[in-house]
Scaffold this motif. Structure first.
Motif, PDB file in Angstrom:
ATOM      1  N   ARG A 208       0.832  -1.214   0.000  1.00 43.17           N
ATOM      2  CA  ARG A 208       0.000   0.000   0.000  1.00 43.17           C
ATOM      3  C   ARG A 208       0.864   1.261   0.000  1.00 43.17           C
ATOM      4  NH1 ARG A 208      -2.839  -3.173   3.970  1.00 43.17           N
ATOM      5  NH2 ARG A 208      -4.762  -4.050   3.076  1.00 43.17           N
ATOM      6  N   ALA A 209       1.955   1.204   0.779  1.00 42.17           N
ATOM      7  CA  ALA A 209       2.843   2.369   0.826  1.00 42.17           C
ATOM      8  C   ALA A 209       3.461   2.637  -0.540  1.00 42.17           C
ATOM      9  CB  ALA A 209       3.941   2.147   1.869  1.00 42.17           C
ATOM     10  N   LYS A 212       0.853   4.244  -2.567  1.00 46.28           N
ATOM     11  CA  LYS A 212       0.694   5.638  -2.146  1.00 46.28           C
ATOM     12  C   LYS A 212       1.857   6.489  -2.649  1.00 46.28           C
ATOM     13  CE  LYS A 212      -1.995   4.729   2.058  1.00 46.28           C
ATOM     14  NZ  LYS A 212      -1.996   4.804   3.533  1.00 46.28           N
ATOM     15  N   ALA A 216       1.561   9.526  -4.965  1.00 46.96           N
ATOM     16  CA  ALA A 216       2.116  10.833  -4.591  1.00 46.96           C
ATOM     17  C   ALA A 216       3.046  11.351  -5.681  1.00 46.96           C
ATOM     18  CB  ALA A 216       2.866  10.718  -3.266  1.00 46.96           C
TER      19      ALA A 216
END
Length: 739
Positions: A208-209, A212, A216
């Motif tokens: 998930r990071a 993200k 971003a």
């Protein structure tokens, strides 16, 4: 007679005498006091003898009882000191469960229940509501049939805390073989399970990071694009020019060449020559834009094969020499003897770099010479190939040297007007040299000339390497992914529109794929990938519920907990450069634009699979039919359609019927969404209609649907006009198949 038997006989005689004494005592109690006293004494003596003999006879049994008691105490001490929980349970079952008869301190410490609270209860009270039903059933079956049981159980402590136990249960049998008790030893593995869960969650969080971070990054790129109006204009230019101008430009050049081969006057021939040179210049511009966009997207990869460097360099000189002679500039090529004849590398990209540098040198030199020099030098990092291009041209000012390799930049804006060019050639050359782990630079004096140079690692090769390298490349897959035959590959086709799904499936089967699963949206694709391992996924990008980009991201998250990487190839009717980069950023491995083209699919598949003799017949290899000039092109290009049907009339009819059936549905959706509130539905329907039209070969209908998709926010009258044109062209397609 044994000693024990003699002792026992004496014991019986003593008992008889004692009984006789008591009888005599009772008979003489009232008659003779003396006899009474004698009888009492005899009875007491007999009683003492009896007690002594009793102790003598039962002393071994008493000692054995004491030993058993000491052993039992020792065993209980060991059980109570054990780190694992130990339970003893009855053999009789009540509602399928035995009663707990004994627990040790480890059990009370882990569960929180005291011995008084748990004795007499059943193990059912310990089970957590989330314990798997199949595990409970297996435990009860083992109890019912008196069989051993081993598994992991999720329990609930007295304070509501959840804990995991690794339990081993076995029946305790008597010497006759009947079950007297059940014994269970359970180890607390909560920490281990929590560690496993933390590790799993960590991988999920990392996935998930990563998503993200990618999101971003994309947001940052979008923000930068919005903040820099010039960069946005360049991006728009890159996204549209490559596909919108390349096709008509190839047509212009082709027709100009045909025209040049026909009888022409000198004036006409000069005009055609101007058309040709202008078209070639524009095509070169498009090629530069494509190369730069690929490099920026990270989609350009370098080849690694053996080739004859010296031969390539001199042939390149011969190719550029007419351009130099036209300007009366002398062009020379020198390759030092130390330079190996054969080297490893990407010949085409290396030739592109040299062509850019030498072409610029010729362009900016009005008189004098241009010299291409290749040499070899050695340093601590090994052999290096050093190439210089010297010219006696206009030169470059010192304050412009740092900018000369930037994209869309030239040393002087007046140069563009005088010499032409886009300022992309040097930027592309710099990027390619850096990809080759090299360096590039320039030395220049205004009015005297310039020397452009670059240095890359030199890996010598043999002549035999050049002969075998192409055959090797045909069979080598990426280093971490061995190739498999297409007939063995497991394929997932993700396409929501039935017509496009059928087209894609037919084309894949012609390439030799056998095992093809089909789903209609990204959500189903994610579920299928969690249940089955696929070798390749063909993913449509625009779908309801979950689009192809999000589905790809979810699949990549699933793969973070394993070493598996499934090939995902995007299929989209959007054919702009930016769309390809968007697919790659989402985690896809490659990109196919609709309408699907056999040569593009073949090139993609060769990267990962072994292609056999497919049933595919490319129309480009068939003899060209006589061309008939008509006032209006046909509604359907049969060459495109027969890519899927091989000219089978039954298949063509089935595809046409399915297409027209779906076309009616799409037209209905367009009719229902003419107003401002229906923009999204209009755009989606036009997009799907566009893809199926392209696959069918209905090029005019494809263009009308594309226009409708792009102008989804137009006013209702404008959209009505587009819909009318789409209906008319759909009718023309229907009449084509009816004829």
């Amino acid at each position: 007679m044994t000693k024990e038997q003699r002792t026992l006989r004496g014991y019986y005689i003593t008992v008889a005498l004692l009984a006789l004494s008591m009888i005599v005592h009772m008979l003489t109690e009232s008659r003779n006091h003396t006899i009474e006293m004698i009888s009492s004494v005899a009875m007491m003596v007999a009683l003492l003898v009896l007690i002594g003999m009793t102790l003598l006879i039962f002393r071994p049994q008493l000692r054995l009882i004491r030993e058993f008691r000491e052993r039992a105490l020792l065993l209980e001490t060991a059980i109570q000191s054990a780190n694992d929980a130990i339970l003893l349970m009855s053999s009789q079952l009540r509602d399928g469960w035995p009663q707990i008869m004994y627990v040790n301190r480890a059990f009370t410490s882990i569960s929180g229940y005291s011995a008084e609270e748990i004795l007499g209860k059943t193990p059912e009270m310990l089970l957590d509501p989330f314990t798997k039903r199949e595990t409970i059933d297996a435990l009860q079956q083992a109890l019912k049939h008196g069989e051993p049981f081993k598994d992991e159980l999720l329990n609930t402590a007295k304070d509501g805390r959840h804990y995991w136990m690794d339990i081993s249960l076995m029946p305790v049998r008597s010497s006759e073989g009947s079950i007297t008790h059940f014994a269970a030893i359970a180890r607390d593995i909560t920490a281990k399970k929590e560690e496993e869960m933390r590790e799993k969650n960590m991988w999920l969080e990392l996935g998930r990071a990563n998503l993200k971070a990618e999101a971003a990054t994309r947001e940052l790129q979008e923000s930068l694009a919005k903040a820099e109006a010039a960069n946005k204009a360049k991006s728009d230019f890159l996204a549209n020019m490559s596909h919108e101008l390349r096709t008509p430009m190839n047509g212009v050049l082709g027709m100009a060449q045909l025209l040049a081969d026909s009888p022409l006057s000198d004036e006409q021939r000069e005009l055609v020559s101007t058309i040709n040179s202008s078209g070639e210049g524009l095509l070169l511009l498009l090629n530069d834009i494509l190369d730069f966009s690929k490099i920026e997207a990270g989609a350009l990869t370098l080849d690694h094969s053996a080739f004859n460097f010296s031969d390539m360099l001199h042939k390149l000189g011969n190719l550029l020499r007419p351009q130099a002679e036209k300007k009366q500039v002398e062009l020379s090529v020198t390759c030092d003897e130390e330079v190996p004849d054969y080297v490893w590398g990407d010949m085409n990209r290396l030739r592109q770099i040299i062509t850019n540098l030498a072409g610029n040198a010729i362009k900016f030199t009005e008189h004098g010479h241009v010299h291409i020099l290749a040499s070899l030098y050695h340093d601590n990092d090994g052999d290096k190939l050093h190439l210089r291009v010297r010219d006696t041209g206009v030169g470059i000012a010192a304050d412009k040297l740092d900018l000369i390799f930037d994209k869309f930049t030239q040393a002087d804006t007046s140069i563009t007007r005088k010499y032409g060019g886009t300022g992309l050639g040097l930027a592309i050359s710099k990027q390619l040299v850096q990809m080759m782990n090299g360096t590039i630079g320039v030395e220049s004096t205004p009015g005297k000339g310039s020397t452009f140079w670059f240095t890359i690692p030199c890996e010598p090769a043999e002549a035999s390497d050049e002969i075998t390298t192409l055959e090797q490349l045909r069979t080598l897959a990426p280093a971490d992914m061995p190739k498999i035959p297409v007939a063995e590959a497991q394929v997932l086709l993700v396409e929501d529109y039935p017509v496009n799904q059928l087209f894609a499936e037919k084309l894949l089967r012609k390439f030799g794929f056998v095992h093809i699963d089909k789903v209609e949206d990204g959500f189903e694709a994610v579920i299928r990938c969690s249940e089955k391992n696929y070798d390749i996924i063909f993913m449509d990008c625009q779908m309801p519920k979950m689009d192809g980009y999000l589905a790809t991201q979810e699949i990549r998250i699933q793969e973070t907990t394993s070493t598996r990487h499934t090939i995902i190839v995007a299929m989209t009717a959007n054919a702009l450069v930016g769309d390809r980069e968007k697919c790659l950023a989402a985690g896809m491995d490659d990109y196919l634009s609709k309408p699907l083209r056999a040569e593009h699919i073949r090139k993609t598949l060769q990267t990962w699979f072994l292609l056999g003799d497919s049933q595919l017949t490319l129309t480009a290899n068939q003899p060209a039919a006589a061309q008939v000039i008509v006032s209006e092109p046909p509604a359907v290009d049969l060459n495109q359609l027969r890519l899927f049907t091989d000219g089978d009339p039954a298949e063509e009819k089935a595809l046409a019927e399915l297409f027209l059936q779906q076309a009616e549905q799409m037209i209905t959706v367009l009719e229902q969404n003419l107003s401002d509130s229906g923009h999204d539905a209009w755009k989606s329907a036009a997009h799907r209609f566009k893809g199926s039209s392209g696959n069918l070969g209905a090029s005019q209908l494809y263009q009308l649907c594309k226009e409708a998709e792009q102008h989804f926010s137009d006013s209702e009258p404008q959209k009505l006009a587009m819909l009318t044109a789409i209906k008319a062209e759909t009718q023309r397609v229907a009449e084509f198949f009816a004829a």
